[in-house]
Every structure is written in structure tokens, then in C-alpha cells.
Design a protein around this motif. Structure first.
Motif, PDB file in Angstrom:
ATOM      1  N   ALA A  99      43.363  31.485  37.838  1.00 51.93           N
ATOM      2  CA  ALA A  99      42.653  32.340  36.746  1.00 51.93           C
ATOM      3  C   ALA A  99      42.670  33.760  36.647  1.00 51.93           C
ATOM      4  O   ALA A  99      42.162  34.329  35.769  1.00 51.93           O
ATOM      5  CB  ALA A  99      40.863  31.818  36.652  1.00 51.93           C
ATOM      6  N   TRP A 100      43.108  34.449  37.529  1.00 56.36           N
ATOM      7  CA  TRP A 100      43.162  35.743  37.586  1.00 56.36           C
ATOM      8  C   TRP A 100      44.254  36.273  36.853  1.00 56.36           C
ATOM      9  O   TRP A 100      45.501  35.909  36.656  1.00 56.36           O
ATOM     10  CB  TRP A 100      43.540  36.257  38.973  1.00 56.36           C
ATOM     11  N   ASN A 101      44.271  37.295  35.880  1.00 53.67           N
ATOM     12  CA  ASN A 101      45.060  37.930  35.043  1.00 53.67           C
ATOM     13  C   ASN A 101      45.417  39.484  35.241  1.00 53.67           C
ATOM     14  O   ASN A 101      46.509  39.870  34.661  1.00 53.67           O
ATOM     15  CB  ASN A 101      44.348  37.636  33.487  1.00 53.67           C
ATOM     16  N   PHE A 102      44.398  40.163  35.724  1.00 56.23           N
ATOM     17  CA  PHE A 102      44.809  41.660  35.712  1.00 56.23           C
ATOM     18  C   PHE A 102      44.345  42.261  36.701  1.00 56.23           C
ATOM     19  O   PHE A 102      43.383  41.680  37.235  1.00 56.23           O
ATOM     20  CB  PHE A 102      44.602  42.125  34.079  1.00 56.23           C
ATOM     21  N   THR A 103      44.710  43.431  37.212  1.00 54.29           N
ATOM     22  CA  THR A 103      44.277  44.052  38.375  1.00 54.29           C
ATOM     23  C   THR A 103      42.678  44.513  38.302  1.00 54.29           C
ATOM     24  O   THR A 103      42.092  44.498  39.461  1.00 54.29           O
ATOM     25  CB  THR A 103      44.980  45.512  38.521  1.00 54.29           C
TER      26      THR A 103
END
Length: 288
Positions: A99-103
Motif C-alpha cells: 500500500a506504500w506509494n511515496f517517500t
């Protein structure tokens, strides 16, 4: 403080003064504490591995480090003590790597998170991360020497045997609708190693040593480690890790014992267990 406490199973002491390190510029990766030693090793290793994969800063709650620091030397993932003064943006957290998309987004993994396919990408590195404390290792080596003292051979092949019973018998029925491994699994696995290696000594680690003595004690090359007095989990893990090869039934504790030993592992083929995933990655793991 409230955020860190929410990750722990038990209450942790409040700190009046926190170390004032830099606040994370981007997101972080952490996890909720769950289970006993084996589970918490997977949880810690998952944070360590996801940080490698994503570049996020890794932190674990103090309750987890307090448990693992009793067994291992200088773990590299810091606790929230390092960033206790920093703001926490709860709405920036997701619950999985997928589910992680961006820093700038952070990840909080759930309890009992096990990802062998990610962690074991760096298997030699995680073995180095989980370096057992010297005093515990020395005690385990002493036990191996005691087990070998009745043999005339100068060089031995030690096989760590993990036998999990007691509470796990009911769990296997509820979770997998199956019975525990019978004595035939251990006997056939032992016979395999006796055919392949010379001067074999089996170091049995179990939560039910009386069952092991009754079923396996007739063999003169079997040493049941906790028959006379109960060992600590740390010492049991060190004994398994100090062996050359492994026989492993189920449960995360025995799984880590075999991973840290690093040799050939014969495991009990239990469908949907993490050992099946581990065996697909580690080529020296197999069933009979």
C-alpha cells in the motif's frame, strides 16, 4: 509516547527525557509487537528488510528491543527513543509495503508479520544482524561438548532438532485442522542425517522434553537439552543456531534456529506455514 505504547503488548516506562536526534525527513517503517521470541524476530527482521527495500528510516518500539537485546548483540534498528520529540502524522501511515506509494508515507506493519520472501533476500545479512550474545553462545557450546563427551570421535556433526508440542497441538488443529508431527517424522529425519553424515549427534530442543525422552531417548546419539532443567529461550535458540544442520517441525522459534544454523534443514511439510515459503528461498531446506 502514546504512539510507541500503542505498538506494544505491555506497558512501557515513560521517559522524561528523550534523545534529540534529527527528525525523519521522509517516512518511517515500524511494526506492532506480537508473540514471543520467534515472532518478534520476524517482526524486527521485517522492519529491517522493508527499510532496505524502500529507503525509509526504520524504528521499533522499545518493548521489542528490550526483549531482543537480551539475546542479540548490537541490533542496528533504533527505537523511538531516537525520535521521541518528533511529531507523528498518523494519517501518513499505511499498513503494508504493497500500500506504500511515496517517500513521505510511513508504514506500520501489523503484529505477526512474516515475509520470508523479503527478509531472506539478504539471508546472510540477517544472520549477521541476529548475532547471539557471546555468553549465551559459550554456554550453548558447553552443552554441545557435554553431549559429545561419550563419543570417541574427534569431529562430530551436530543436528539441532526442534520439537514443538504443548500449546501448539491445539493451535495446529484450530488453524490447520491437522495433528502434530508424529515420532515417525523425527525418526526418518534422523535416519536421513545418519546416512549422510558421520558421527552425528542430535541436540533436541523442546517444550515437552519428557515426550522426547520417551520417544527418542533410546538412541545413544540423542541429547535432550532441557530434560534435567528448563533452559531459557535464548539458550535454546543458541543451541539450535550452534548446530551444523537442523530438523524443524513448525513454529517461528524453531524456524529461526534453523535459519541461524545455516546448514541443511529437513522440515515438516505443513501447508500454508512460513517454512514452506522459506524452503522456496533457501535451497538447502527440504522435506523427505
Amino acid at each position: 509516547m502514546d504512539f510507541e505504547q500503542s505498538l506494544c503488548m505491555n506497558n512501557i516506562k515513560k521517559r522524561k527525557v528523550w534523545r534529540l536526534n534529527h527528525c525523519p525527513q521522509y517516512g518511517i517503517i515500524t511494526i506492532m509487537q506480537g508473540g514471543r521470541v520467534g515472532n518478534q524476530m520476524w517482526e524486527y527482521a521485517s522492519v529491517w528488510a522493508v527499510a532496505r527495500r524502500t529507503g525509509l528510516e526504520a524504528y521499533v518500539p522499545r518493548c521489542m528491543r528490550l526483549k531482543l537485546d537480551q539475546i542479540f548483540e548490537q541490533l542496528s534498528v533504533p527505537t523511538f527513543e531516537e525520535i521521541g520529540h518528533c511529531p507523528v502524522e498518523i494519517n501518513h501511515f499505511v499498513k503494508s509495503l504493497e500500500a506504500w506509494n511515496f517517500t513521505n508515507q510511513s508504514i506500520i506493519l501489523p503484529r505477526y508479520y512474516i515475509k520470508p520472501e523479503l527478509v531472506l533476500t539478504w539471508v546472510q545479512d540477517i544472520i549477521q544482524e541476529f548475532r547471539i550474545k557471546k555468553k549465551i553462545l559459550e554456554k550453548s557450546q558447553q552443552i554441545l561438548r557435554i553431549a559429545a563427551k561419550f563419543s570417541t570421535a574427534k569431529i562430530h556433526t551436530f543436528i539441532g532438532v526442534h520439537v514443538r508440542r504443548t500449546d501448539y497441538i491445539g493451535y495446529l488443529m484450530r488453524k490447520h485442522n491437522t495433528k502434530p508431527a508424529d515420532v515417525g517424522f523425527y525418526k526418518s529425519s534422523m535416519a536421513y542425517f545418519e546416512r549422510k553424515y558421520s558421527n552425528v549427534i542430535f541436540m533436541v530442543v523442546s517444550d515437552d522434553p519428557s515426550w522426547c525422552w520417551k520417544k527418542l531417548g533410546y538412541k545413544n546419539n540423542v541429547y535432550i537439552t532441557s530434560r534435567s532443567h528448563k533452559n531459557s529461550p535464548a539458550l535454546d535458540l543458541a543451541i539450535l543456531a550452534s548446530c551444523n544442520h537442523s530438523i524443524y517441525d513448525y513454529g517461528t522459534f524453531g524456524e529461526w534456529g534453523a535459519i541461524l544454523a545455516g546448514g541443511e534443514t529437513v522440515y515438516y511439510n505443513l501447508s500454508h506455514s512460513s517454512s514452506c515459503k522459506t524452503a522456496r528461498i533457501l535451497k538447502n531446506w527440504h522435506t523427505l
